[in-house]
Design a protein around this motif. Structure first.
Motif, PDB file in Angstrom:
ATOM      1  N   SER A   8      28.762  39.475  24.796  1.00 43.51           N
ATOM      2  CA  SER A   8      28.157  38.390  25.454  1.00 43.51           C
ATOM      3  C   SER A   8      28.296  38.868  27.013  1.00 43.51           C
ATOM      4  CB  SER A   8      29.236  37.067  25.191  1.00 43.51           C
ATOM      5  OG  SER A   8      30.368  37.516  25.744  1.00 43.51           O
ATOM      6  N   ILE A   9      27.412  38.034  27.841  1.00 43.17           N
ATOM      7  CA  ILE A   9      27.257  38.379  29.193  1.00 43.17           C
ATOM      8  C   ILE A   9      28.926  37.946  29.887  1.00 43.17           C
ATOM      9  CG2 ILE A   9      26.606  35.980  29.583  1.00 43.17           C
ATOM     10  CD1 ILE A   9      25.810  39.345  31.340  1.00 43.17           C
ATOM     11  N   GLU A  10      29.458  36.815  29.000  1.00 43.16           N
ATOM     12  CA  GLU A  10      30.931  36.675  29.569  1.00 43.16           C
ATOM     13  C   GLU A  10      31.546  37.832  29.449  1.00 43.16           C
ATOM     14  OE1 GLU A  10      28.530  32.890  28.532  1.00 43.16           O
ATOM     15  OE2 GLU A  10      29.128  34.697  27.564  1.00 43.16           O
ATOM     16  N   ASP A  11      31.772  38.417  28.500  1.00 41.90           N
ATOM     17  CA  ASP A  11      32.636  39.548  28.189  1.00 41.90           C
ATOM     18  C   ASP A  11      32.311  40.465  29.326  1.00 41.90           C
ATOM     19  OD1 ASP A  11      33.645  38.853  25.984  1.00 41.90           O
ATOM     20  OD2 ASP A  11      32.547  40.137  24.561  1.00 41.90           O
ATOM     21  N   LYS A  12      31.028  40.741  29.705  1.00 40.68           N
ATOM     22  CA  LYS A  12      30.844  41.790  30.846  1.00 40.68           C
ATOM     23  C   LYS A  12      31.508  41.406  32.019  1.00 40.68           C
ATOM     24  CE  LYS A  12      27.050  43.757  33.518  1.00 40.68           C
ATOM     25  NZ  LYS A  12      25.372  43.770  33.443  1.00 40.68           N
ATOM     26  N   TYR A  13      31.563  40.154  32.479  1.00 37.92           N
ATOM     27  CA  TYR A  13      31.920  39.786  33.732  1.00 37.92           C
ATOM     28  C   TYR A  13      33.588  39.816  33.495  1.00 37.92           C
ATOM     29  CZ  TYR A  13      27.752  39.028  35.766  1.00 37.92           C
ATOM     30  OH  TYR A  13      26.544  39.412  36.411  1.00 37.92           O
ATOM     31  N   GLU A  14      34.161  39.521  32.246  1.00 39.29           N
ATOM     32  CA  GLU A  14      35.724  39.601  32.239  1.00 39.29           C
ATOM     33  C   GLU A  14      36.002  41.079  32.458  1.00 39.29           C
ATOM     34  OE1 GLU A  14      39.022  39.430  28.701  1.00 39.29           O
ATOM     35  OE2 GLU A  14      37.063  38.549  28.486  1.00 39.29           O
ATOM     36  N   ALA A  15      35.343  41.902  31.872  1.00 37.37           N
ATOM     37  CA  ALA A  15      35.659  43.360  32.151  1.00 37.37           C
ATOM     38  C   ALA A  15      35.256  43.705  33.926  1.00 37.37           C
ATOM     39  CB  ALA A  15      34.556  44.120  31.323  1.00 37.37           C
ATOM     40  N   ILE A  16      34.345  43.321  34.505  1.00 35.88           N
ATOM     41  CA  ILE A  16      34.228  43.439  35.704  1.00 35.88           C
ATOM     42  C   ILE A  16      35.384  42.991  36.673  1.00 35.88           C
ATOM     43  CG2 ILE A  16      32.935  42.893  37.925  1.00 35.88           C
ATOM     44  CD1 ILE A  16      30.565  43.128  36.240  1.00 35.88           C
ATOM     45  N   GLY A  17      35.771  41.568  36.148  1.00 38.70           N
ATOM     46  CA  GLY A  17      37.077  41.183  36.792  1.00 38.70           C
ATOM     47  C   GLY A  17      38.289  41.948  36.792  1.00 38.70           C
ATOM     48  N   TYR A  18      38.604  42.383  35.543  1.00 36.93           N
ATOM     49  CA  TYR A  18      39.497  43.457  35.268  1.00 36.93           C
ATOM     50  C   TYR A  18      39.612  44.668  36.079  1.00 36.93           C
ATOM     51  CZ  TYR A  18      42.205  46.943  32.699  1.00 36.93           C
ATOM     52  OH  TYR A  18      43.101  48.096  32.281  1.00 36.93           O
ATOM     53  N   LEU A  19      38.324  45.220  36.158  1.00 40.76           N
ATOM     54  CA  LEU A  19      38.209  46.514  36.865  1.00 40.76           C
ATOM     55  C   LEU A  19      38.205  46.354  38.372  1.00 40.76           C
ATOM     56  CD1 LEU A  19      34.896  48.202  34.936  1.00 40.76           C
ATOM     57  CD2 LEU A  19      37.475  48.994  34.880  1.00 40.76           C
ATOM     58  N   ALA A  20      38.004  45.103  38.761  1.00 32.61           N
ATOM     59  CA  ALA A  20      38.317  44.863  40.330  1.00 32.61           C
ATOM     60  C   ALA A  20      39.718  44.568  40.608  1.00 32.61           C
ATOM     61  CB  ALA A  20      37.407  43.658  40.555  1.00 32.61           C
ATOM     62  N   LYS A  21      40.588  44.338  39.679  1.00 34.90           N
ATOM     63  CA  LYS A  21      42.094  44.228  39.938  1.00 34.90           C
ATOM     64  C   LYS A  21      42.520  45.196  40.789  1.00 34.90           C
ATOM     65  CE  LYS A  21      46.487  42.883  38.195  1.00 34.90           C
ATOM     66  NZ  LYS A  21      46.865  42.376  39.334  1.00 34.90           N
ATOM     67  N   THR A  73      45.879  50.905  31.548  1.00 35.64           N
ATOM     68  CA  THR A  73      44.845  50.168  30.566  1.00 35.64           C
ATOM     69  C   THR A  73      45.539  49.006  29.641  1.00 35.64           C
ATOM     70  OG1 THR A  73      45.635  51.685  28.724  1.00 35.64           O
ATOM     71  CG2 THR A  73      43.747  52.520  29.969  1.00 35.64           C
ATOM     72  N   ASP A  74      46.890  48.676  30.062  1.00 32.84           N
ATOM     73  CA  ASP A  74      47.743  47.630  29.437  1.00 32.84           C
ATOM     74  C   ASP A  74      46.860  46.384  29.353  1.00 32.84           C
ATOM     75  OD1 ASP A  74      49.887  48.790  28.659  1.00 32.84           O
ATOM     76  OD2 ASP A  74      51.276  47.752  29.983  1.00 32.84           O
ATOM     77  N   GLY A  75      46.016  46.075  30.239  1.00 31.60           N
ATOM     78  CA  GLY A  75      45.406  44.591  30.120  1.00 31.60           C
ATOM     79  C   GLY A  75      43.845  44.623  29.867  1.00 31.60           C
ATOM     80  N   CYS A  76      43.383  46.031  29.386  1.00 27.48           N
ATOM     81  CA  CYS A  76      42.069  45.998  29.178  1.00 27.48           C
ATOM     82  C   CYS A  76      41.569  45.133  28.159  1.00 27.48           C
ATOM     83  CB  CYS A  76      41.997  47.863  28.898  1.00 27.48           C
ATOM     84  SG  CYS A  76      40.193  48.358  28.917  1.00 27.48           S
ATOM     85  N   PRO A  77      40.461  44.587  28.409  1.00 26.36           N
ATOM     86  CA  PRO A  77      39.952  43.574  27.482  1.00 26.36           C
ATOM     87  C   PRO A  77      39.384  44.268  26.363  1.00 26.36           C
ATOM     88  CG  PRO A  77      39.059  43.124  29.749  1.00 26.36           C
ATOM     89  CD  PRO A  77      39.545  44.489  29.868  1.00 26.36           C
ATOM     90  N   SER A  78      39.416  43.656  25.151  1.00 26.37           N
ATOM     91  CA  SER A  78      39.198  44.300  23.996  1.00 26.37           C
ATOM     92  C   SER A  78      37.519  44.537  23.973  1.00 26.37           C
ATOM     93  CB  SER A  78      39.185  43.458  22.599  1.00 26.37           C
ATOM     94  OG  SER A  78      38.645  41.847  22.881  1.00 26.37           O
ATOM     95  N   CYS A  79      36.730  43.864  24.661  1.00 26.02           N
ATOM     96  CA  CYS A  79      35.575  44.129  24.704  1.00 26.02           C
ATOM     97  C   CYS A  79      35.247  45.328  25.559  1.00 26.02           C
ATOM     98  CB  CYS A  79      34.337  43.231  25.545  1.00 26.02           C
ATOM     99  SG  CYS A  79      35.091  42.570  27.266  1.00 26.02           S
ATOM    100  N   LEU A  80      36.064  45.968  26.264  1.00 29.97           N
ATOM    101  CA  LEU A  80      36.025  47.443  27.135  1.00 29.97           C
ATOM    102  C   LEU A  80      36.906  48.462  26.271  1.00 29.97           C
ATOM    103  CD1 LEU A  80      34.774  48.517  29.545  1.00 29.97           C
ATOM    104  CD2 LEU A  80      36.595  47.857  30.796  1.00 29.97           C
ATOM    105  N   TYR A 135      37.367  36.121  36.741  1.00 31.62           N
ATOM    106  CA  TYR A 135      38.785  35.547  37.188  1.00 31.62           C
ATOM    107  C   TYR A 135      39.850  35.756  35.711  1.00 31.62           C
ATOM    108  CZ  TYR A 135      38.811  34.458  41.594  1.00 31.62           C
ATOM    109  OH  TYR A 135      38.681  34.470  43.076  1.00 31.62           O
ATOM    110  N   LYS A 136      39.233  35.500  34.532  1.00 30.03           N
ATOM    111  CA  LYS A 136      39.840  35.758  33.124  1.00 30.03           C
ATOM    112  C   LYS A 136      40.308  37.324  33.212  1.00 30.03           C
ATOM    113  CE  LYS A 136      39.467  35.559  28.366  1.00 30.03           C
ATOM    114  NZ  LYS A 136      38.505  35.522  27.113  1.00 30.03           N
ATOM    115  N   GLY A 137      39.350  38.232  33.505  1.00 21.88           N
ATOM    116  CA  GLY A 137      39.684  39.426  33.661  1.00 21.88           C
ATOM    117  C   GLY A 137      40.620  39.931  34.712  1.00 21.88           C
ATOM    118  N   PHE A 138      40.500  39.384  35.964  1.00 23.61           N
ATOM    119  CA  PHE A 138      41.057  39.789  37.372  1.00 23.61           C
ATOM    120  C   PHE A 138      42.594  39.351  37.028  1.00 23.61           C
ATOM    121  CE2 PHE A 138      42.503  39.163  41.468  1.00 23.61           C
ATOM    122  CZ  PHE A 138      42.128  40.410  42.140  1.00 23.61           C
TER     123      PHE A 138
END
Length: 341
Positions: A8-21, A73-80, A135-138
Motif C-alpha cells: 500500500s502507499i501507506e506502507d511506503k510512507y511509513e518506511a520513508i518516515g522510519y528512514l528519516a529518523k 534495524t530494530d524498528g524496521c517496518p515489516s513492509c521494508l 510519522y508512524k515510521g518516524f
C-alpha cells in the motif's frame, strides 16, 4: 536488484518516515561508472556529498548502483524488513526506491546524518495526506516504548518467559561476516534506552512478584524461601522524569531469601542482541558477590506486545563466565593519574 513491492502507499510512507529518523541510516552510497559520471552529477546536482559517488572503470556497470546501509534495524517496518539484503541484513538495494528518496524526498548520498526536517518538509509538500503514515515510521521507537509500557502495566497475567539454556561456551567463536558491522548502532535516544532497560527490569520484577516457576527454577530459588523483592527502579515506568535509582547499587533487583541475599542485573534488548555493557559498579558487585550475583539477559522484549514469550537467559556466577580476557570483546583501561583528555 531487489525491487520493493509496496502492499500500500501507506506502507511506503511509513518506511520513508522510519528512514528519516536520525540515526537509522548510516550511509546512502552511489557507485557510478566513469562514463556515466557527468550524467550522474547533472541528474543529482546538490544531492550528494564529497564522499560520493564512488567511480568505477568505464562500462564496468550497466548503470548506477545505489545502496542504503542501516545503522539500526530494530524498528524496521515489516513492509521494508522483508527486502533487506539477506547477506548483509542491514542493506537496501532497490535503485528505483533510493533514487526516488534522493530526488523527491530530500535524502542525500552521504555518510553523514540525513536532514530529517528537510525530508519531512518534502513529504508535506508532495503528499501531506500521508503525513500520519510518515510519522508512524518516524516515531516507531516512541510508539513501541509506550505500547510495551501499557502492556506491562495493564494488570493482566504476565507473559511467561522462554528460558534459554546455553549448552555451549558463552563466547563460542563464530565465523565473522566482515561485510556487516558486528555491533549495530541504535536509533533509540539515551533517554529511550534507559526506559527500555527499565521495561526489561519491570518484566523481571513482575515475574518475581508472580513467583514464576520458570524464572525461580533458573535462579535456583524455592518459592517458600523468597521473602522480599527490592527493585531499585520501581515506579520508573509511570514517571516520565525518573532518575535511575540503581546507580551506585551495582544491580537492579535484590532478593532476600531465608538464608541468602541475591543480586540481579537485568539487560534487555528490543530484538536479539548478544552483546551488553556493564558499569564499573556492576562489575565490582558481580566480583564481590560471586555465586549470589546473577545477570538476566532478555532478547525479543517486543514479543510481549504480541503476547509471545521473550527469550530470557539467566547467568549464574557471571563474573567467572564473562570477566576474562578471552570472554570480552573490548575493554577500556585508564592509567591512574593521567588526564582524560
Amino acid at each position: 536488484m531487489s525491487r520493493i513491492e509496496w502492499k500500500s502507499i501507506e506502507d511506503k510512507y511509513e518506511a520513508i518516515g522510519y528512514l528519516a529518523k536520525p540515526g537509522v541510516i548510516e550511509i546512502i552510497e552511489a557507485t557510478v561508472p566513469e562514463d556515466k559520471l557527468d550524467k550522474f552529477k547533472e541528474e543529482y546536482k546538490g544531492k550528494y556529498s564529497e564522499e560520493f559517488p564512488y567511480v568505477t572503470k568505464p562500462k564496468s556497470k550497466y548503470g548506477y548502483q545505489f545502496r542504503i546501509y542501516l545503522s539500526d534495524t530494530d524498528g524496521c517496518p515489516s513492509c521494508l524488513v522483508d527486502y533487506l539484503d539477506n547477506k548483509y541484513g542491514n542493506r537496501i538495494n532497490d535503485n528505483h526506491f533510493i533514487a526516488e528518496l534522493v530526488k523527491e524526498y530530500g535524502f542525500k548520498f552521504t555518510k553523514t546524518q540525513q536532514n530529517s526536517e528537510y525530508i519531512h518538509k518534502c513529504v508535506i509538500e508532495k503528499a501531506v495526506q500521508f503525513e500520519k503514515d510518515y510519522y508512524k515510521g518516524f516515531n516507531v521507537y516512541t510508539n513501541f516504548l509506550w505500547t510495551l509500557s501499557s502492556k506491562l502495566l495493564d494488570g493482566k497475567a504476565i507473559i511467561r518467559p522462554n528460558i534459554v539454556h546455553i549448552t555451549s561456551s558463552v563466547n563460542k567463536p563464530t565465523h565473522r561476516n566482515t561485510k556487516k558491522s558486528e555491533i549495530m548502532k541504535t536509533s533509540f535516544t539515551t533517554e529511550q534506552l534507559f526506559r527500555l532497560g527499565w521495561l526489561g527490569e519491570q518484566y523481571v520484577y513482575k515475574l518475581l512478584i508472580n513467583r514464576d516457576n520458570r524464572l525461580l527454577k533458573a535462579l535456583r530459588i524455592q518459592k517458600a524461601d523468597l521473602t522480599e523483592i527490592i527493585w531499585h527502579n520501581e515506579g520508573a515506568i509511570e514517571n516520565e522524569k525518573w532518575d535511575d535509582k540503581s546507580i551506585g547499587k551495582g544491580c537492579d533487583i535484590e532478593l532476600k531469601l531465608n538464608s541468602r541475599h541475591l543480586y540481579i542485573e537485568v539487560k534487555a534488548s528490543k530484538r536479539k542482541n548478544g552483546l551488553f555493557t556493564m558499569t564499573s559498579n556492576e562489575m565490582q558487585k558481580m566480583r564481590d558477590k560471586g555465586d549470589d550475583y546473577y545477570i538476566i539477559k532478555i532478547n525479543w522484549l517486543e514479543k510481549i506486545i504480541k503476547n509471545e514469550s521473550p527469550d530470557v537467559y539467566v547467568f549464574e556466577s557471571p563474573y567467572i563466565k564473562f570477566f576474562k580476557p578471552e570472554k570480552m570483546k573490548e575493554a577500556t583501561f585508564r592509567i591512574e593519574g593521567e588526564s582524560n583528555e
